[in-house]
Design an enzyme around this catalytic site. Structure first.
Site, PDB file in Angstrom:
ATOM      1  CE  LYS A 107      51.278  38.113  26.810  1.00 42.06           C
ATOM      2  NZ  LYS A 107      50.023  37.408  27.009  1.00 42.06           N
ATOM      3  N   GLY A 219      39.170  41.115  43.369  1.00 40.49           N
ATOM      4  CA  GLY A 219      39.091  41.856  42.116  1.00 40.49           C
ATOM      5  C   GLY A 219      37.642  42.077  41.746  1.00 40.49           C
ATOM      6  N   GLY A 221      37.060  43.442  38.277  1.00 42.67           N
ATOM      7  CA  GLY A 221      37.220  43.899  36.895  1.00 42.67           C
ATOM      8  C   GLY A 221      36.534  42.931  35.940  1.00 42.67           C
ATOM      9  CG  ASN A 222      36.728  41.227  31.312  1.00 47.57           C
ATOM     10  OD1 ASN A 222      37.274  40.148  31.133  1.00 47.57           O
ATOM     11  ND2 ASN A 222      35.666  41.600  30.627  1.00 47.57           N
TER      12      ASN A 222
HETATM   13  P1  NAD Z   1      40.826  44.461  35.269  1.00 47.09           P
HETATM   14  O1  NAD Z   1      41.851  45.515  35.134  1.00 47.09           O
HETATM   15  O2  NAD Z   1      39.544  44.573  34.515  1.00 47.09           O
HETATM   16  O3  NAD Z   1      40.419  44.316  36.823  1.00 47.09           O
HETATM   17  C1  NAD Z   1      41.351  44.129  37.832  1.00 47.09           C
HETATM   18  C2  NAD Z   1      40.625  44.229  39.187  1.00 47.09           C
HETATM   19  O4  NAD Z   1      41.535  43.882  40.221  1.00 47.09           O
HETATM   20  C3  NAD Z   1      40.085  45.621  39.523  1.00 47.09           C
HETATM   21  O5  NAD Z   1      38.841  45.504  40.154  1.00 47.09           O
HETATM   22  C4  NAD Z   1      41.128  46.154  40.526  1.00 47.09           C
HETATM   23  O6  NAD Z   1      40.577  47.111  41.419  1.00 47.09           O
HETATM   24  C5  NAD Z   1      41.469  44.863  41.244  1.00 47.09           C
HETATM   25  N1  NAD Z   1      42.729  44.883  41.974  1.00 47.09           N
HETATM   26  C6  NAD Z   1      43.955  45.290  41.568  1.00 47.09           C
HETATM   27  N2  NAD Z   1      44.860  45.135  42.531  1.00 47.09           N
HETATM   28  C7  NAD Z   1      44.199  44.613  43.604  1.00 47.09           C
HETATM   29  C8  NAD Z   1      44.573  44.223  44.902  1.00 47.09           C
HETATM   30  N3  NAD Z   1      45.852  44.319  45.329  1.00 47.09           N
HETATM   31  N4  NAD Z   1      43.617  43.723  45.726  1.00 47.09           N
HETATM   32  C9  NAD Z   1      42.338  43.605  45.331  1.00 47.09           C
HETATM   33  N5  NAD Z   1      41.930  43.953  44.095  1.00 47.09           N
HETATM   34  C10 NAD Z   1      42.844  44.450  43.248  1.00 47.09           C
HETATM   35  O7  NAD Z   1      41.580  43.105  34.937  1.00 47.09           O
HETATM   36  P2  NAD Z   1      40.981  41.735  34.377  1.00 47.09           P
HETATM   37  O8  NAD Z   1      40.931  41.789  32.898  1.00 47.09           O
HETATM   38  O9  NAD Z   1      39.748  41.388  35.147  1.00 47.09           O
HETATM   39  O10 NAD Z   1      42.154  40.725  34.752  1.00 47.09           O
HETATM   40  C11 NAD Z   1      42.320  40.220  36.076  1.00 47.09           C
HETATM   41  C12 NAD Z   1      43.387  39.134  36.060  1.00 47.09           C
HETATM   42  O11 NAD Z   1      43.010  38.103  35.150  1.00 47.09           O
HETATM   43  C13 NAD Z   1      44.790  39.560  35.622  1.00 47.09           C
HETATM   44  O12 NAD Z   1      45.732  38.767  36.326  1.00 47.09           O
HETATM   45  C14 NAD Z   1      44.825  39.184  34.146  1.00 47.09           C
HETATM   46  O13 NAD Z   1      46.139  38.958  33.684  1.00 47.09           O
HETATM   47  C15 NAD Z   1      44.051  37.871  34.211  1.00 47.09           C
HETATM   48  N6  NAD Z   1      43.476  37.468  32.917  1.00 47.09           N
HETATM   49  C16 NAD Z   1      42.578  38.265  32.272  1.00 47.09           C
HETATM   50  C17 NAD Z   1      42.038  37.849  31.066  1.00 47.09           C
HETATM   51  C18 NAD Z   1      40.995  38.667  30.361  1.00 47.09           C
HETATM   52  O14 NAD Z   1      40.501  38.201  29.331  1.00 47.09           O
HETATM   53  N7  NAD Z   1      40.609  39.828  30.860  1.00 47.09           N
HETATM   54  C19 NAD Z   1      42.446  36.619  30.499  1.00 47.09           C
HETATM   55  C20 NAD Z   1      43.355  35.819  31.195  1.00 47.09           C
HETATM   56  C21 NAD Z   1      43.865  36.253  32.406  1.00 47.09           C
END
Ligand code: NAD
Length: 428
Positions: A107, A219, A221-222
């Site tokens: 990291k 959530g 997001g992605n």
């Molecule tokens: P993102 O930024 O695309 O989306 C995050 C979502 O969470 C958004 O909809 C936001 O509004 C919501 N959110 C934030 N705080 C919140 C709360 N207190 N209550 C409800 N909703 C809330 O992020 P992502 O890429 O979807 O990642 C989400 C999680 O998955 C993170 O913990 C990230 O570390 C983990 N993750 C992501 C990936 C990846 O490839 N994107 C890989 C491994 C782990």
């Protein structure tokens, strides 16, 4: 620099110590694995747009490369600490190991806030990071990727600097590149789809059909969006999603008993995963403030937002109907809540297994780059399914055989493989 009340590295070490006890590891092995093998810390001077020079602090931590080159993202964050980077590097070692990809754990980070930096200044930070690390990273040593507040453009600048210094083309040096510039198809879907591949197997093991297993997702997001897409394709419905509201600084849950319409919701969602509340109300969604996603009468819970969301305070609100929790986010469950979930015998698919689809696809990107031949999306996602499904079953089988909680079983497999590689190489 590190926050004493919540130190991620101490937490990662405590988790490791627990597994070391289960595995009865010897003293040298414990000492070797509870700290990173190598750490780099350096200054990156940048001539800012106003003509002044500012010094940024950069890091790279390589936790363990016994199973292959280190792999892990580079974060840009104003509160970055070396301890956070150490913890994340250690977790990457276990994540790559549990899905059995031939990579170690790394990291990196830079203490900076990209919101306050021009693109040119960000480019200089990226190039400066690589100038410091060029001899110790590379396709055969350590492969970075995007992470918090870094993106495909940052990766391209870093690749360009690396190739200029090392004089050649090394597309496998870094992942998360744009498709067409060395990126892999399927990376956008990979994490969310991976969560559902493991969930599908967990439901099958319990004789539950997705159609009979409504889910609630934290959530939007992605990860959440692609998890919902695939769950719908398998016949499952999601009755509640939640997201963060920037204006009100609280989260809201959006509920529809007949199942949320993903495409309709995507049409009223911004690029940060925030849903337009007024428009959602107009579309017939019931809008509830706070933790309501957790308290639904559903069979599946998918926390896919941020860390520390299922806690000692709210875990008791989880309904008796819930049979499976699939952790899409990293660290969404606090240790005290985790104990309650274990006692209630709710089946847990732990984060570093459930959300390993992202790093698995990054590994595929590296493989495609190294052979300079790119696969179609279906091929990428098919290979991802195979990897995630077999990783899930390896963990679930061990959990059954040794009567372990799934999180412990995942750790036992991940740590054992790394120990075996270190011992096989004659390191310990
Ligand atoms: P993102 O930024 O695309 O989306 C995050 C979502 O969470 C958004 O909809 C936001 O509004 C919501 N959110 C934030 N705080 C919140 C709360 N207190 N209550 C409800 N909703 C809330 O992020 P992502 O890429 O979807 O990642 C989400 C999680 O998955 C993170 O913990 C990230 O570390 C983990 N993750 C992501 C990936 C990846 O490839 N994107 C890989 C491994 C782990």
């Amino acid at each position: 620099m590190s926050n004493k009340s919540y130190n991620s590295f101490e937490m990662a070490q405590a988790q490791f110590d627990r597994v070391a006890d289960i595995l009865q590891l010897d003293q040298a092995t414990r000492e070797f694995l509870r700290v990173p093998m190598r750490e780099f810390s350096f200054s990156i001077p940048v001539r800012m747009d106003d003509g002044m020079t500012q010094i940024f602090r950069g890091f790279r931590v390589q936790h363990n490369d016994a199973r292959g080159p280190n792999k892990g993202g580079i974060r840009f964050h104003p509160q970055e600490t070396v301890d956070t980077v150490r913890a994340l590097a250690m977790w990457m070692t276990w994540k790559c190991s549990v899905v059995d990809i031939p990579l170690g754990g790394g990291k990196g980070g830079v203490i900076c806030d990209p919101h306050n930096l021009s693109l040119r200044e960000q480019e200089q930070i990226c190039r400066g990071w690589v100038r410091n690390m060029a001899n110790d990273v590379g396709p055969l040593a350590d492969v970075p990727a995007p992470d918090v507040m870094t993106n495909a453009q940052h990766m391209l600048w870093m690749l360009d600097e690396f190739e200029a210094i090392r004089r050649g083309k090394f597309p496998g040096f870094i992942t998360g590149k744009p498709v067409g510039m060395g990126g892999s198809l399927g990376r956008t879907e990979a994490t969310g789809f991976g969560v559902i591949f493991t969930l599908r197997e967990a439901l099958r093991d319990r004789g539950i059909k997705p159609a009979d297993a409504p889910a609630s997702v934290q959530g939007f997001g992605n990860v959440a969006q692609y998890a919902i897409r695939l769950y719908n394709q398998l016949g499952g419905k999601v009755v509640c999603v939640s997201c963060w509201d920037q204006n009100d600084q609280i989260s809201y849950s959006y509920r529809k008993a007949t199942g949320v319409d993903l495409d309709q919701l995507l049409g009223i969602t911004d690029k940060f995963g925030g849903i337009d509340r007024e428009k959602a109300r107009g579309l017939g969604y019931e809008i509830l403030p706070g933790d309501d996603w957790l308290t639904q009468d559903v069979v599946v819970l998918i926390p896919a937002a941020i860390e520390n969301q299922i806690t000692g305070e709210n875990v008791h609100q989880i309904k008796k109907t819930v049979r499976v929790i699939a952790e899409g986010a990293n660290g969404p469950t606090t240790p005290d809540a985790d104990r309650v979930i274990q006692e209630r015998e709710i089946f847990m698919i732990p984060d570093f297994l459930a959300n390993a689809g992202g790093v698995t696809c990054s590994y595929f990107e590296q493989v495609q780059c190294n052979m300079n031949y790119f696969w179609e999306k279906d091929e990428v996602l098919g290979k991802l399914d195979v990897k995630m499904t077999s990783a899930y079953h390896a963990v679930a089988d061990l959990a059954r055989k040794r009567n372990l909680y799934m999180r412990d079983a995942a750790y036992v497999i991940a740590v054992s493989r790394v120990v075996e590689a270190c011992k096989g190489r004659g390191w310990i």
